[in-house]
Write a protein that holds these residues in place. Structure first.
Motif, short mmCIF file in Angstrom:
data_model
loop_
_atom_site.label_atom_id
_atom_site.label_comp_id
_atom_site.label_asym_id
_atom_site.label_seq_id
_atom_site.Cartn_x
_atom_site.Cartn_y
_atom_site.Cartn_z
N PRO A 1 43.13 42.67 31.96
CA PRO A 1 43.78 41.45 32.46
C PRO A 1 43.59 41.32 33.97
CG PRO A 1 45.24 42.70 31.02
CD PRO A 1 44.06 43.58 31.29
N TYR A 2 43.68 40.12 34.45
CA TYR A 2 43.48 39.87 35.88
C TYR A 2 44.55 40.55 36.71
CZ TYR A 2 43.18 37.55 40.38
OH TYR A 2 43.08 37.32 41.73
N THR A 3 44.13 41.11 37.86
CA THR A 3 45.04 41.62 38.87
C THR A 3 44.46 41.32 40.23
OG1 THR A 3 46.08 43.60 39.79
CG2 THR A 3 43.96 43.91 38.73
N SER A 4 45.33 41.03 41.18
CA SER A 4 44.85 40.70 42.53
C SER A 4 44.42 41.95 43.30
CB SER A 4 45.93 39.97 43.31
OG SER A 4 47.11 40.76 43.41
N GLN A 5 44.97 43.12 42.93
CA GLN A 5 44.59 44.38 43.58
C GLN A 5 43.53 45.06 42.74
OE1 GLN A 5 45.86 45.19 46.64
NE2 GLN A 5 46.82 43.17 46.50
N ALA A 6 42.34 44.49 42.75
CA ALA A 6 41.30 44.92 41.82
C ALA A 6 40.11 45.52 42.54
CB ALA A 6 40.85 43.74 40.95
N LYS A 7 39.33 46.20 41.76
CA LYS A 7 38.02 46.70 42.14
C LYS A 7 37.06 46.27 41.03
CE LYS A 7 37.90 50.82 43.99
NZ LYS A 7 37.96 52.30 44.08
N THR A 8 35.83 46.01 41.39
CA THR A 8 34.83 45.57 40.41
C THR A 8 33.60 46.48 40.50
OG1 THR A 8 35.56 43.26 40.47
CG2 THR A 8 33.31 43.67 39.72
N THR A 9 33.09 46.86 39.34
CA THR A 9 31.87 47.68 39.27
C THR A 9 30.76 46.85 38.64
OG1 THR A 9 33.10 49.76 39.08
CG2 THR A 9 30.82 49.76 38.31
N VAL A 10 29.63 46.78 39.34
CA VAL A 10 28.46 46.06 38.82
C VAL A 10 27.26 46.98 38.87
CG1 VAL A 10 29.34 43.83 39.59
CG2 VAL A 10 27.80 45.11 41.07
N VAL A 11 26.28 46.68 38.03
CA VAL A 11 25.00 47.39 38.05
C VAL A 11 23.91 46.34 38.08
CG1 VAL A 11 25.02 47.61 35.51
CG2 VAL A 11 23.52 49.06 36.89
#
Length: 275
Positions: free
Chosen positions: A184-194
């Motif tokens: 679920p969405y959170t404003s205190q997030a981190k995102t991992t991409v490749v």
């Protein structure tokens, strides 16, 4: 936490300690022999989630974990950061002076390398810290010790000869909690991409510039070989923010123009050590 969480190792492994600490001791655990198996446990419905160790603050990345993240359609739902305090375990009534060898997972041996060297012991690798503890509980070898958690000592009836034997006191392991759906969405997030780039000058520079130009902070970047194309590489990036937030969303849209492959592995609540 409701559901069943798959982890690599035997009962008493540090992954189980992380599950108990962050998800609750009432969380059902499913031990798996390999990282590959814990992914399949979720995909075939034997578990609702998987807990995957991806990085240690002392010894670095767990490379097979990142390769498997790319190969399977699971989402990172949360990161957990557990402080690792290694204990030296032995069979009951064994003294420190009798120990000649110590066995554990390669990561644990590496994190205690100085301690082992100072004692002049032989280091013997095992597939898992808790699995090594279980084997010692069966063999009762008085010349062998195991590096594992104190939870493993309790589960397998071993005595603790020494505590906090890791070479660096600030020793943490980062885990990803994986599931079939995005978090679920959170404003205190981190995102991992490749992503992958073409083999042209400045390709990576232009990719990273899309984050920098939007004042987005990268917390981690690592390259891994692309197994499908020799001498080509995949770049794993952690960035502060959620992929649904406008700055990061715009950065990812622009990034797509510079890449030959792009996948978001997850946007998830960011963790602090011990939180």
């Amino acid at each position: 936490m409701k559901g069943r969480v798959a982890f690599q190792g035997a009962m008493g492994a540090y992954s189980q300690a992380a599950i108990w600490k962050f998800l609750g001791r009432d969380t059902e655990c499913l031990p798996c022999a390999t990282f590959e198996e814990l992914f399949h446990a979720v995909l075939d419905g034997r578990a609702t989630h998987a807990l995957l160790p991806v990085e240690n603050s002392t010894t670095g990345s767990v490379h097979p974990a990142y390769d498997l993240l790319l190969e399977h359609p699971l989402f990172i739902q949360r990161e957990l950061i557990l402080r690792i305090e290694h204990a030296l375990l032995a069979a009951p009534n064994t003294s420190l002076e009798r120990i000649r060898r110590v066995t554990s997972h390669p990561q644990a041996l590496a994190q205690c390398e100085g301690y082992i060297r100072r004692h002049g012991w032989e280091a013997v690798t095992a597939y898992d810290t808790a699995g090594a503890a279980g084997q010692l509980a069966e063999s009762r070898d008085p010349e062998t010790a195991v590096i594992a958690s104190e939870i493993a000592a309790q589960l397998y009836g071993l005595q603790v000869l020494d505590r906090s034997i890791q070479d660096w006191a600030e020793n943490y392991t980062r885990f990803f909690l994986l599931g079939m759906q995005p978090a679920p969405y959170t404003s205190q997030a981190k995102t991992t991409v490749v992503f992958a780039t073409a083999h042209v000058p400045g390709a990576l520079y232009h990719c990273l510039g899309e984050f920098a130009s939007r004042n987005l902070n990268l917390t981690r970047i690592e390259s891994r070989p692309d197994r499908k194309q020799p001498w080509h590489y995949l770049f794993y990036v952690d960035v502060e923010g959620h992929s649904a937030d406008s700055p990061l969303r715009a950065a990812l849209q622009a990034l797509a123009a510079h890449t030959t492959f792009l996948r978001i592995l997850g946007s998830y609540p960011a963790a602090l050590p011990g939180s």
